[in-house]
Design a protein around this motif. Structure first.
Motif, PDB file in Angstrom:
ATOM      1  N   ALA A  98     -60.280  -6.331  47.286  1.00  0.00           N
ATOM      2  CA  ALA A  98     -60.042  -4.901  47.493  1.00  0.00           C
ATOM      3  C   ALA A  98     -59.134  -4.340  46.410  1.00  0.00           C
ATOM      4  N   GLU A  99     -58.125  -5.113  46.032  1.00  0.00           N
ATOM      5  CA  GLU A  99     -57.202  -4.660  44.990  1.00  0.00           C
ATOM      6  C   GLU A  99     -57.922  -4.489  43.657  1.00  0.00           C
ATOM      7  N   GLN A 100     -58.842  -5.421  43.347  1.00  0.00           N
ATOM      8  CA  GLN A 100     -59.620  -5.302  42.107  1.00  0.00           C
ATOM      9  C   GLN A 100     -60.434  -4.009  42.098  1.00  0.00           C
ATOM     10  N   ILE A 101     -61.075  -3.720  43.211  1.00  0.00           N
ATOM     11  CA  ILE A 101     -61.914  -2.525  43.291  1.00  0.00           C
ATOM     12  C   ILE A 101     -61.076  -1.259  43.193  1.00  0.00           C
ATOM     13  N   LEU A 102     -60.017  -1.165  43.988  1.00  0.00           N
ATOM     14  CA  LEU A 102     -59.229   0.070  44.042  1.00  0.00           C
ATOM     15  C   LEU A 102     -58.461   0.308  42.747  1.00  0.00           C
ATOM     16  N   ASP A 103     -57.984  -0.766  42.119  1.00  0.00           N
ATOM     17  CA  ASP A 103     -57.312  -0.604  40.824  1.00  0.00           C
ATOM     18  C   ASP A 103     -58.274  -0.044  39.781  1.00  0.00           C
ATOM     19  N   ALA A 104     -59.503  -0.578  39.756  1.00  0.00           N
ATOM     20  CA  ALA A 104     -60.499  -0.102  38.795  1.00  0.00           C
ATOM     21  C   ALA A 104     -60.889   1.342  39.093  1.00  0.00           C
ATOM     22  N   VAL A 105     -61.033   1.675  40.355  1.00  0.00           N
ATOM     23  CA  VAL A 105     -61.388   3.049  40.745  1.00  0.00           C
ATOM     24  C   VAL A 105     -60.335   4.031  40.260  1.00  0.00           C
ATOM     25  N   GLN A 106     -59.061   3.692  40.485  1.00  0.00           N
ATOM     26  CA  GLN A 106     -57.979   4.603  40.093  1.00  0.00           C
ATOM     27  C   GLN A 106     -57.817   4.660  38.578  1.00  0.00           C
ATOM     28  N   HIS A 107     -57.952   3.506  37.923  1.00  0.00           N
ATOM     29  CA  HIS A 107     -57.765   3.463  36.471  1.00  0.00           C
ATOM     30  C   HIS A 107     -58.889   4.182  35.741  1.00  0.00           C
ATOM     31  N   GLN A 108     -60.131   3.998  36.211  1.00  0.00           N
ATOM     32  CA  GLN A 108     -61.289   4.572  35.536  1.00  0.00           C
ATOM     33  C   GLN A 108     -61.641   5.961  36.054  1.00  0.00           C
ATOM     34  N   GLN A 109     -60.955   6.394  37.141  1.00  0.00           N
ATOM     35  CA  GLN A 109     -61.306   7.660  37.805  1.00  0.00           C
ATOM     36  C   GLN A 109     -62.784   7.644  38.224  1.00  0.00           C
ATOM     37  N   THR A 110     -63.135   6.565  38.906  1.00  0.00           N
ATOM     38  CA  THR A 110     -64.517   6.325  39.330  1.00  0.00           C
ATOM     39  C   THR A 110     -64.940   7.344  40.377  1.00  0.00           C
ATOM     40  N   ARG A 111     -66.182   7.815  40.241  1.00  0.00           N
ATOM     41  CA  ARG A 111     -66.764   8.722  41.225  1.00  0.00           C
ATOM     42  C   ARG A 111     -67.966   8.089  41.932  1.00  0.00           C
ATOM     43  N   ARG A 112     -68.588   7.093  41.296  1.00  0.00           N
ATOM     44  CA  ARG A 112     -69.711   6.387  41.911  1.00  0.00           C
ATOM     45  C   ARG A 112     -69.434   4.887  41.855  1.00  0.00           C
ATOM     46  N   LEU A 113     -69.547   4.235  43.008  1.00  0.00           N
ATOM     47  CA  LEU A 113     -69.288   2.802  43.105  1.00  0.00           C
ATOM     48  C   LEU A 113     -70.503   2.110  43.717  1.00  0.00           C
ATOM     49  N   PHE A 114     -70.944   1.026  43.081  1.00  0.00           N
ATOM     50  CA  PHE A 114     -71.991   0.183  43.643  1.00  0.00           C
ATOM     51  C   PHE A 114     -71.432  -1.215  43.831  1.00  0.00           C
ATOM     52  N   ILE A 115     -71.369  -1.669  45.081  1.00  0.00           N
ATOM     53  CA  ILE A 115     -70.936  -3.033  45.402  1.00  0.00           C
ATOM     54  C   ILE A 115     -72.190  -3.858  45.594  1.00  0.00           C
ATOM     55  N   ASP A 116     -72.433  -4.782  44.664  1.00  0.00           N
ATOM     56  CA  ASP A 116     -73.681  -5.543  44.663  1.00  0.00           C
ATOM     57  C   ASP A 116     -73.517  -6.820  45.478  1.00  0.00           C
ATOM     58  N   GLY A 117     -73.578  -6.667  46.803  1.00  0.00           N
ATOM     59  CA  GLY A 117     -73.563  -7.830  47.682  1.00  0.00           C
ATOM     60  C   GLY A 117     -72.336  -7.923  48.563  1.00  0.00           C
ATOM     61  N   LEU A 118     -72.440  -7.445  49.802  1.00  0.00           N
ATOM     62  CA  LEU A 118     -71.323  -7.602  50.730  1.00  0.00           C
ATOM     63  C   LEU A 118     -71.151  -9.049  51.168  1.00  0.00           C
TER      64      LEU A 118
END
Length: 256
Positions: A98-118
């Motif tokens: 979760a930390e990897q995802i949220l850090d990248a979202v905030q750093h990159q200012q992500t608007r679209r996220l695709f998680i390939d495989g829950l």
């Protein structure tokens, strides 16, 4: 938020709701990853930064797959419009992922996220109950960050028309559910897509055939054969003995 696939966007009345969470349910090879790539490339073409967080394929493999199927992901990856994070270690705990995802979202200012495989999250935890709480919390945080999220969920049965979701109670956090599946017809495989739910939004409830070509995913305008739609098992027409026409054949006849 459109996918950039014309007839799928028609089915969704223009796309999924902004800041929503969508699950793509399907067996291996049904096209979940490619649909996620379409989603990110379409966003990048509109100036929206995207993030692909996956557990299986490397960035190089994903870019090559997109190129083979007519999607220009490589230029967007090089420019930073799309970021790909590959997390192959199944021993990572949920909080680290979760930390990897949220850090990248905030750093990159992500608007679209695709998680390939829950399933990657499943391998990181023994308790299904904890996983359900985790996914609900993650979806809520991503919504607060104004991220529109697509998640691929792998189903184990290739041809089963029923849906057996491998995450008990795990769909409660999802605003939208899409179902991708195979139909076997006289030793040939066809792919079908349907929308199971879209929260607070109108959508087309019909089942559509789709195919994967050099231009990526193409969705048919119609899908003929009530028997296929109702039972998931294709049979020849009882009166003529011929196979039912697919939506693509009907489209070609209309063009002619």
């Amino acid at each position: 938020v459109p996918f950039g696939i014309s007839r799928l966007d028609e089915m969704t009345e223009g796309g999924v709701a902004r800041d929503s969470t969508t699950l793509l349910l399907g067996a291996p090879g049904t096209g979940k990853t490619l649909l996620g790539l379409h989603f990110l490339v379409e966003g990048a073409s509109r100036g929206e930064k995207g993030l692909l967080f996956g557990f299986h394929e490397t960035p190089g493999q994903l870019v090559a797959k997109a190129a083979r199927l007519g999607l220009s992901a490589e230029s967007y990856v090089k420019s930073g419009q799309i970021t790909i994070i590959h997390s192959p270690k199944p021993q990572d705990i949920l909080d680290v992922l979760a930390e990897q995802i949220l850090d990248a979202v905030q750093h990159q200012q992500t608007r679209r996220l695709f998680i390939d495989g829950l399933d990657g999250f499943q391998r990181a935890i023994a308790s299904h109950e904890r996983l359900s709480f985790f996914l609900n919390a993650l979806a809520a945080e991503l919504q607060m960050q104004q991220v529109t999220t697509i998640c691929a969920v792998e189903l184990t049965d290739l041809f089963d028309p029923t849906i057996k979701i491998p995450i008990p109670g795990g769909t409660g956090f999802a605003d939208n559910l899409f179902f991708l599946r195979y139909i076997e017809l006289r030793s040939q495989l066809y792919r079908l897509i349907s929308i199971i739910k879209m929260r607070d939004s109108d959508y087309d409830t019909s089942i559509r055939e789709f195919r994967i070509s050099e231009q990526g995913i193409e969705v048919a305008s119609t899908f003929q054969s009530a028997e296929v739609i109702l039972t998931g098992t294709a049979h020849p027409d009882k009166t003529t003995g011929s196979l039912p026409k697919t939506g693509f054949l009907l489209d070609q006849e209309q063009q002619l």
